[in-house]
Each structure stands twice: as C-alpha cells, then as structure tokens.
Design an enzyme around this catalytic site. Structure first.
Site, mmCIF file in Angstrom:
data_model
loop_
_atom_site.group_PDB
_atom_site.id
_atom_site.type_symbol
_atom_site.label_atom_id
_atom_site.label_comp_id
_atom_site.label_asym_id
_atom_site.label_seq_id
_atom_site.Cartn_x
_atom_site.Cartn_y
_atom_site.Cartn_z
ATOM 1 N N MET A 239 13.688 -64.129 -77.946
ATOM 2 C CA MET A 239 13.209 -63.358 -76.803
ATOM 3 C C MET A 239 14.339 -62.993 -75.842
ATOM 4 O O MET A 239 15.450 -63.489 -75.945
ATOM 5 C CB MET A 239 12.131 -64.155 -76.063
ATOM 6 C CG MET A 239 10.891 -64.423 -76.905
ATOM 7 S SD MET A 239 9.638 -65.405 -76.045
ATOM 8 C CE MET A 239 9.092 -64.246 -74.790
ATOM 9 N N HIS A 240 14.022 -62.103 -74.915
ATOM 10 C CA HIS A 240 14.829 -61.796 -73.719
ATOM 11 C C HIS A 240 16.095 -60.967 -73.946
ATOM 12 O O HIS A 240 16.687 -60.484 -72.988
ATOM 13 C CB HIS A 240 15.253 -63.077 -72.983
ATOM 14 C CG HIS A 240 14.172 -64.075 -72.771
ATOM 15 N ND1 HIS A 240 12.987 -63.786 -72.133
ATOM 16 C CD2 HIS A 240 14.090 -65.394 -73.127
ATOM 17 C CE1 HIS A 240 12.231 -64.865 -72.091
ATOM 18 N NE2 HIS A 240 12.871 -65.852 -72.694
ATOM 19 N N ASP B 217 9.323 -65.198 -80.569
ATOM 20 C CA ASP B 217 9.364 -66.293 -81.550
ATOM 21 C C ASP B 217 8.413 -67.433 -81.234
ATOM 22 O O ASP B 217 7.802 -68.018 -82.143
ATOM 23 C CB ASP B 217 10.794 -66.808 -81.740
ATOM 24 C CG ASP B 217 11.493 -67.174 -80.439
ATOM 25 O OD1 ASP B 217 10.872 -67.093 -79.354
ATOM 26 O OD2 ASP B 217 12.681 -67.531 -80.497
#
Length: 485
Positions: free
Chosen positions: A79-80, A235
């Site tokens: 992520m991110h 995830d």
C-alpha cells in the site's frame, strides 16, 4: 481457475486457485528496495512489471493449461506507494514506498492546510501515506511535481499495464490520505491540500468489481485469454479475504516485511490519535482497523545477516535452544525503519538494551522475536482502545512458519493464535478469491471463508508471567531514549 497477483515489497507472488478454493500453482519474482538517502525507500515500477512477468512465465512453463483456463485476475499489493505518471503515461521517478520516512514535516503541513484531515480520512497523517509524499515532491522536486498527470498505487500501475485502465479499489485507496473513508469517495478537500484534483486519481471501485480486461498483447505474452481484471485490495485487506477475516470481530496478525494487526468492522470506527489505521475493507460496506509495525519479519532477516547465519531457519533453530523458562537479559526495540502504531515516529531507531559479555547470536535472535511481539502488543492495546472487539486471531505471512515465534507472540498478547491452510500466500489467495466473486457474482461470505485450521498455539503461562514485566520495560525504554533519535 482464478489468478491472484500480489505485489509485495520483496517480491511478486502469483497463484492459481480453482473453484473449490484449492491452490493449484504458484510462482514468484524477486524485488529489491533502494535507499538512496536516510529515511528514503524506493523501487523502480519497471521492476514490478518484470517480476510479475517472470512469475507468470514460470507458470506458463509449468502450468500452461491452468493459465489458459483462468477466468479472471485479482490484484493485491503493497500500500501507499506513490507511482507518478506524466501525460504520456511514463513513470516520472522511482516510486516512493510505504516505509519511506522522508515526509514527516509535510504531514504536519498537510494537516495545517486541511484542519479536518483526521475527521475526513479517519487517520493521522503519517509519512507512509501517499499524500505527504506528493507534498514533499512539490517542495523538493517541483519539476517532477509539475509533470504529474496520474498518481497510482503500486498494484494499480500493474493494472494499467495489464488493461490500460486507471482504476483502484477502496481498501488500497483508503491508505492514500485522499479518500473520505466513511463515504468511500475521493475527498476534494484533501486533494486540494496536496495541490491535486480528482483528475490525477484513478477511478474507484469496490474490491470485487471488474475494472477492465487484459489487453490482447499481455494476454498473448502471458499465454492467457483476455479475461476480466478485478479491483482487488491493498495487501492487508486482500490477506483478510484470503483467511476469511471479513466479518466483525475477526482478526489476523501478519508477519511479513512489516507487521499488521487487522480487525474487521461492520462500521467506520476511527481512532487517529492512537495512530490506528481505519480503512475501507475490500468488501463493500465493510471497514477495518489496523495497527502497523514497520519492521517485523524484516527484523529477523536483518539479525540473521548481522550474526552471519546462513538462513533465518538456522538462526531460529539456535534461538529455540534458549532457556524460555526465564526472561532474556536483552530487550530489542524493532524500529529499524521508524514506527507507525502507536508512536507515529519515522525517526525511531532500533535498539538492543542489556548486552553483556555473554550475549551471543541466539540471545540477539530471541530479543528480536520478542521485540516484534511487544510491538504487536502496543498495537493490540490501541485497537482495543479504539473500540475493537477481537474474538480470534489468525496468523499469516512468511513469519507464520515459525512455531517458536508464534508461541512468543501468543504469550505476549495473552491470546491463542490460529494457523490455517495457505496462510503464507494470504494476499495473493485473497486476490484470487476476489476475482472469483467478481465474475461469478456470488456473496463474499460464501467465498471468503476461514481456511482449515492446521494448528492453534496457546500462550505459555510461564512466558506470560515474565513477558508482562518485560513489556513494561520495553515501553519505558522507548520513552527513555526517544529524545535521542
């Protein structure tokens, strides 16, 4: 057959599931992280595609008939990460990753620009999130910021190369700090605070919705049909779908590169002050809370190299010979990449405390396992403070292979840990399940069931007693040294 692709930090994992939820094949491609400066963590998006194609090629060579019969593809991923494309859809610079800590001051600036940031997003601004990275980019690389036409999360860059579509799911997008997490929509206020508009964002979908179709070129290269591609999830949300954590009070603990304590919720329950992440789940009308430890299994990898052991399993074997009827003299703060929950401190550092002339590799290894367990205990406490109800906890991730680590964590958390089939491939497994839901249009609760329990690890009463005292020391140690970070 359904294909699940999980773009992790250290590699890409690809699996094939059948309609009976059986794991028929898997392959992977490795990745490395670049750290060009202190606190920086980057990857080249081209490497993600190469690793994905490498894994698919392996399946093509060994299971070509299965690939040909795949009905849909689901995606999950780290992520991110800020993947920046120009007007010609070319990558502008290396992607800035989830564990990058350079944008701490930009987090403060972002919350100053939009005072309602925490109520809109349900989260405190942290350097790991995507939005502060763009504020940093505008300040330090204005020429690159001026080129930005689209910002994509890592797995969604793979999606673009696979389908030509700019799309994302709610769970992954919730980690950008641009989403109104309760309304499940982009926030114009948060985008404006970052100098962006909705035009810079991909189209939003729920995790089980179809976002596009594999292009003819990619399908031919991969030896597949032009099948639908499903939105998927970040995830952790995909990992939850993989082990059946989609209903209230179900939880999982992930021992991957980072560590995650994840609880599913039927409503929006933010606690930004406790540095708890409150995100949309990859299932419609569902949310989740998450505490995040930035360094978990990566600490074990690090101490293995530090002590010159040939493998993590070899070091774990040595640690297992330690006397666990009494506490270790060494305590480890596992902040090798800063920390999120509960400290929100990118400057936090790893610390060994209590070394003496008898300290050996096994003692250091044990301290690392226990330090990560204590970090999870911090996370458990703020989740409970946020109103989470935790009925049972399933363990997933590569670190789940160690029964010793499981016993340590169970004893520190004072609760049993459940291990299930296919737990090591959680996110990819979940992505494949989401693909099945998307094309067969069946209820998520019918597909995202709990896997078969392979074992349950109960807390050890003796270890519980001394961990209770050591955990107090662990917390006091951080407070004592944090000013020196």
């Amino acid at each position: 057959m359904f294909l699940g692709i999980d773009l992790g930090t250290s590699g890409v994992k690809v699996i094939i599931l059948d309609e009976q939820d059986r794991l028929l094949a898997q392959a992977s491609g490795s990745l490395s992280v670049s750290r060009p400066a202190p606190l920086f963590s980057e990857q080249n998006p081209a490497d993600w595609w190469l690793a994905t194609c490498t894994a698919i090629e392996e399946l093509k060579n060994t299971h070509s008939a299965l690939l040909q019969s795949v009905k849909a593809i689901g995606l999950s991923g780290q992520m991110h990460g800020a993947t920046l494309l120009d007007k010609d859809n070319k990558v502008i610079r290396p992607a800035i990753l989830w564990n990058d800590g350079r944008s701490a001051s930009q987090c403060l600036e972002l919350e100053k620009r939009e005072p309602n940031s925490r109520s809109i997003t349900g989260n405190i601004a942290m350097p790991g999130f995507t939005a502060p990275k763009l504020v940093w980019l505008k300040e330090y690389e204005p020429e690159n910021f001026a080129k930005v036409a689209k910002v994509l999360l890592p797995k969604d860059y793979l999606r673009f190369l696979m389908t030509g579509d700019f799309a994302s799911d709610m769970s992954d997008s919730a980690g950008t700090l641009w989403l109104d997490v309760e309304k499940r929509a982009w926030s114009e206020k948060m985008l404006t605070a970052t100098g962006l508009t909705e035009q810079h964002m991909p189209t939003l979908f729920e995790g089980t919705e179809i976002t596009g179709t594999l292009t003819a070129d990619v399908a031919a290269k991969w030896g597949m049909q032009q099948v639908p591609v499903i939105a998927g999830g970040g995830d952790n949300a995909a990992g939850a779908a993989g082990v059946g954590v989609i209903t209230p009070n179900k939880a999982f603990l992930s021992l991957g590169t980072s560590g995650v304590y994840f609880v599913a919720n039927e409503r929006y329950l933010p606690n930004p002050e406790g540095a708890v992440h409150t995100f949309c789940h990859c299932i419609a009308n569902t949310w989740h809370q998450m505490s995040v430890v930035l360094s978990a299994a990566s600490c074990l990898t690090w101490v293995t190299k530090l002590t010159n052991f040939e493998s993590e399993s070899a070091l774990l074997e040595q640690v297992s010979k330690c006397d666990f009827s009494k506490p270790s003299s060494v305590i480890f703060l596992p902040y090798l990449a800063g920390e999120r929950t509960p400290h929100n401190n990118p400057e936090a550092k790893g610390v060994f405390f209590g070394l003496d002339s008898d300290t050996d590799a096994a003692v250091l290894g044990r301290a690392v396992l226990e330090g990560v367990a204590f970090a999870f205990a911090d996370g458990q406490q703020v989740l409970l403070d946020a109103g989470a109800q935790i009925d049972d906890v399933t363990v997933i991730g590569g670190g789940a292979k160690s029964p010793l680590w499981g016993k340590i964590i169970a004893s520190v958390l004072n609760r049993p840990l459940i291990y299930r089939e296919s737990s090591e491939v959680g996110p990819a497994f979940g992505a494949a399940r989401l693909a099945r839901i998307g094309v067969e249009q069946i209820p998520a609760q019918q597909v995202c069931v709990n896997g078969k329990v392979t074992k349950t690890i109960e807390p050890d009463t003796v270890m519980q007693d001394f961990y209770t005292q050591q955990y107090k020391t662990y917390k006091a140690l951080y407070q004592s040294v944090k000013a020196y970070f």
